[in-house]
Design a protein around this motif. Structure first.
Motif, PDB file in Angstrom:
ATOM      1  N   ALA A 111      -0.311   8.773  -2.129  1.00  0.00           N
ATOM      2  CA  ALA A 111       0.785   8.333  -2.992  1.00  0.00           C
ATOM      3  C   ALA A 111       1.395   7.030  -2.477  1.00  0.00           C
ATOM      4  O   ALA A 111       1.634   6.093  -3.254  1.00  0.00           O
ATOM      5  CB  ALA A 111       1.855   9.423  -3.077  1.00  0.00           C
ATOM      6  N   GLY A 112       1.623   6.971  -1.168  1.00  0.00           N
ATOM      7  CA  GLY A 112       2.157   5.747  -0.589  1.00  0.00           C
ATOM      8  C   GLY A 112       1.174   4.591  -0.718  1.00  0.00           C
ATOM      9  O   GLY A 112       1.568   3.449  -0.989  1.00  0.00           O
ATOM     10  N   GLY A 113      -0.113   4.882  -0.548  1.00  0.00           N
ATOM     11  CA  GLY A 113      -1.138   3.857  -0.678  1.00  0.00           C
ATOM     12  C   GLY A 113      -1.222   3.297  -2.083  1.00  0.00           C
ATOM     13  O   GLY A 113      -1.454   2.098  -2.276  1.00  0.00           O
ATOM     14  N   LEU A 114      -1.024   4.165  -3.079  1.00  0.00           N
ATOM     15  CA  LEU A 114      -1.044   3.686  -4.467  1.00  0.00           C
ATOM     16  C   LEU A 114       0.098   2.701  -4.724  1.00  0.00           C
ATOM     17  O   LEU A 114      -0.074   1.706  -5.431  1.00  0.00           O
ATOM     18  CB  LEU A 114      -0.945   4.870  -5.431  1.00  0.00           C
ATOM     19  CG  LEU A 114      -2.182   5.767  -5.539  1.00  0.00           C
ATOM     20  CD1 LEU A 114      -1.887   6.971  -6.427  1.00  0.00           C
ATOM     21  CD2 LEU A 114      -3.376   4.997  -6.092  1.00  0.00           C
ATOM     22  N   LEU A 115       1.261   2.987  -4.128  1.00  0.00           N
ATOM     23  CA  LEU A 115       2.403   2.079  -4.292  1.00  0.00           C
ATOM     24  C   LEU A 115       2.121   0.728  -3.643  1.00  0.00           C
ATOM     25  O   LEU A 115       2.588  -0.315  -4.122  1.00  0.00           O
ATOM     26  CB  LEU A 115       3.659   2.705  -3.686  1.00  0.00           C
ATOM     27  CG  LEU A 115       4.211   3.954  -4.404  1.00  0.00           C
ATOM     28  CD1 LEU A 115       5.392   4.530  -3.644  1.00  0.00           C
ATOM     29  CD2 LEU A 115       4.620   3.609  -5.835  1.00  0.00           C
ATOM     30  N   ARG A 116       1.335   0.765  -2.547  1.00  0.00           N
ATOM     31  CA  ARG A 116       0.988  -0.488  -1.849  1.00  0.00           C
ATOM     32  C   ARG A 116      -0.283  -1.115  -2.404  1.00  0.00           C
ATOM     33  O   ARG A 116      -0.732  -2.135  -1.911  1.00  0.00           O
ATOM     34  CB  ARG A 116       0.794  -0.209  -0.355  1.00  0.00           C
ATOM     35  CG  ARG A 116       2.022   0.304   0.370  1.00  0.00           C
ATOM     36  CD  ARG A 116       1.781   0.320   1.869  1.00  0.00           C
ATOM     37  NE  ARG A 116       0.603   1.101   2.231  1.00  0.00           N
ATOM     38  CZ  ARG A 116       0.616   2.404   2.486  1.00  0.00           C
ATOM     39  NH1 ARG A 116       1.756   3.080   2.390  1.00  0.00           N
ATOM     40  NH2 ARG A 116      -0.490   3.049   2.800  1.00  0.00           N
ATOM     41  N   ARG A 117      -0.890  -0.432  -3.402  1.00  0.00           N
ATOM     42  CA  ARG A 117      -2.159  -0.861  -3.980  1.00  0.00           C
ATOM     43  C   ARG A 117      -3.272  -0.898  -2.928  1.00  0.00           C
ATOM     44  O   ARG A 117      -4.119  -1.798  -2.929  1.00  0.00           O
ATOM     45  CB  ARG A 117      -2.018  -2.224  -4.663  1.00  0.00           C
ATOM     46  CG  ARG A 117      -1.056  -2.201  -5.841  1.00  0.00           C
ATOM     47  CD  ARG A 117      -1.047  -3.520  -6.573  1.00  0.00           C
ATOM     48  NE  ARG A 117      -0.119  -3.480  -7.701  1.00  0.00           N
ATOM     49  CZ  ARG A 117       0.089  -4.499  -8.534  1.00  0.00           C
ATOM     50  NH1 ARG A 117      -0.559  -5.639  -8.355  1.00  0.00           N
ATOM     51  NH2 ARG A 117       0.947  -4.394  -9.531  1.00  0.00           N
ATOM     52  N   ASP A 118      -3.238   0.103  -2.056  1.00  0.00           N
ATOM     53  CA  ASP A 118      -4.264   0.224  -1.017  1.00  0.00           C
ATOM     54  C   ASP A 118      -5.602   0.621  -1.648  1.00  0.00           C
ATOM     55  O   ASP A 118      -5.653   1.532  -2.488  1.00  0.00           O
ATOM     56  CB  ASP A 118      -3.839   1.286   0.009  1.00  0.00           C
ATOM     57  CG  ASP A 118      -4.875   1.503   1.079  1.00  0.00           C
ATOM     58  OD1 ASP A 118      -5.023   0.648   1.948  1.00  0.00           O
ATOM     59  OD2 ASP A 118      -5.565   2.563   1.018  1.00  0.00           O
ATOM     60  N   ARG A 119      -6.682  -0.028  -1.244  1.00  0.00           N
ATOM     61  CA  ARG A 119      -7.979   0.181  -1.879  1.00  0.00           C
ATOM     62  C   ARG A 119      -8.467   1.621  -1.713  1.00  0.00           C
ATOM     63  O   ARG A 119      -8.966   2.226  -2.661  1.00  0.00           O
ATOM     64  CB  ARG A 119      -9.014  -0.788  -1.298  1.00  0.00           C
ATOM     65  CG  ARG A 119     -10.384  -0.699  -1.978  1.00  0.00           C
ATOM     66  CD  ARG A 119     -11.310  -1.805  -1.491  1.00  0.00           C
ATOM     67  NE  ARG A 119     -12.598  -1.764  -2.191  1.00  0.00           N
ATOM     68  CZ  ARG A 119     -13.626  -1.016  -1.802  1.00  0.00           C
ATOM     69  NH1 ARG A 119     -13.526  -0.286  -0.705  1.00  0.00           N
ATOM     70  NH2 ARG A 119     -14.755  -1.016  -2.502  1.00  0.00           N
TER      71      ARG A 119
END
Length: 265
Positions: free
Chosen positions: A70-78
């Motif tokens: 979820a946090g990665g999606l907010l950061r647009r993590d691949r």
């Protein structure tokens, strides 16, 4: 009054024990329901809805993973984007097939003989697939190619035949596609979240006019029991599979299915 608590609780325990094992939780619930006299219109929605308890256990057990995504999606993590893509793409085939063929699936869910046969056939297939497994090339959900996620999602649809096992179908399908054992098991767990959530909401909506207060109370009891038991099982299963493989579950399926056929026929 006691039966109205004990039977749903017992079925919830069975659900929690079997949801993530390749032995078919729905099959076990159908056979146990037939043995205990827990049948009828409300039992179909009950068998589907209490699986949410097991799904909640996955969310708790893997909470760090899901929060990280979820946090990665907010950061647009691949990696987070690829993880989410593969889970959602894997879910789509089951969503489409379930919506189109719900009535036929609902009718099949009330047929214990179908469950018994599927348990035996599925056990034999697991033994065969164990011998066909090749050296794995995919070691994480994030690294899974799009076509592999789609193919595993399509295989999951076979599990709509009661007794096949959703986790068994997805894990065996993943292994044939050269996914590593632990990753195959975890992908099956994660794929269960949208699949069973969608199935439960759809089943409760379709059967809303058939469900009584007692049915909803039974679902609540089964849900709680399934959650508690599955919370223990979900982590232990990965450790057992990594060490012993799937053959023990295959033989269990064959023995249980054969015994059920003898009892039913």
């Amino acid at each position: 009054m006691l039966d109205s608590i004990l039977i749903p609780a017992l079925l919830g325990i069975i659900e929690g024990l079997t949801e993530f094992l390749p032995v078919s939780s729905t099959g076990h619930l159908i056979l146990a329901g037939a043995l205990l006299g827990f049948t009828g219109e409300g039992s179909v929605a009950f068998n589907i809805a209490i699986q949410l308890g097991a799904i909640l256990a996955v969310l708790i057990a893997y909470r760090q993973r899901f929060l990280g995504v979820a946090g990665g999606l907010l950061r647009r993590d691949r990696d987070a984007i690829l993880f989410t893509r593969n889970i959602l793409i894997g879910f789509l085939p089951a969503m489409l097939v379930g919506a189109i063929f719900y009535s036929a699936i609902r009718e099949a869910i009330q047929t214990p003989v179908v469950v018994a046969v599927a348990l035996v056939v599925g056990g034999v297939l697991i033994l065969v697939i164990e011998r066909l497994i090749q050296i794995p090339r995919i070691d994480s959900v994030e690294r899974m190619p799009l076509r592999t996620a789609v193919a595993i999602g399509a295989v999951q649809c076979i599990a709509m035949i009661p007794g096949v096992s959703r986790s068994g179908a997805t894990i065996m399908g993943a292994l044939l596609m050269k996914v590593e054992r632990k990753t195959a098991a975890e992908f099956s767990f994660f794929l269960a979240v949208p699949t069973m959530l969608g199935a439960t909401v759809f089943a409760l909506w379709k059967d809303r006019d058939l469900l009584t207060f007692d049915d909803m109370q039974a679902i609540g009891i089964g849900f709680a029991a399934a959650f508690i038991v599955a919370l223990v099982i979900v982590r232990a299963f990965v450790a057992v599979v990594s060490r012993y493989g799937f053959a023990p579950f295959a033989w269990y399926r064959i023995i249980l299915g054969s015994a059920a056929l003898i009892w039913l026929l």
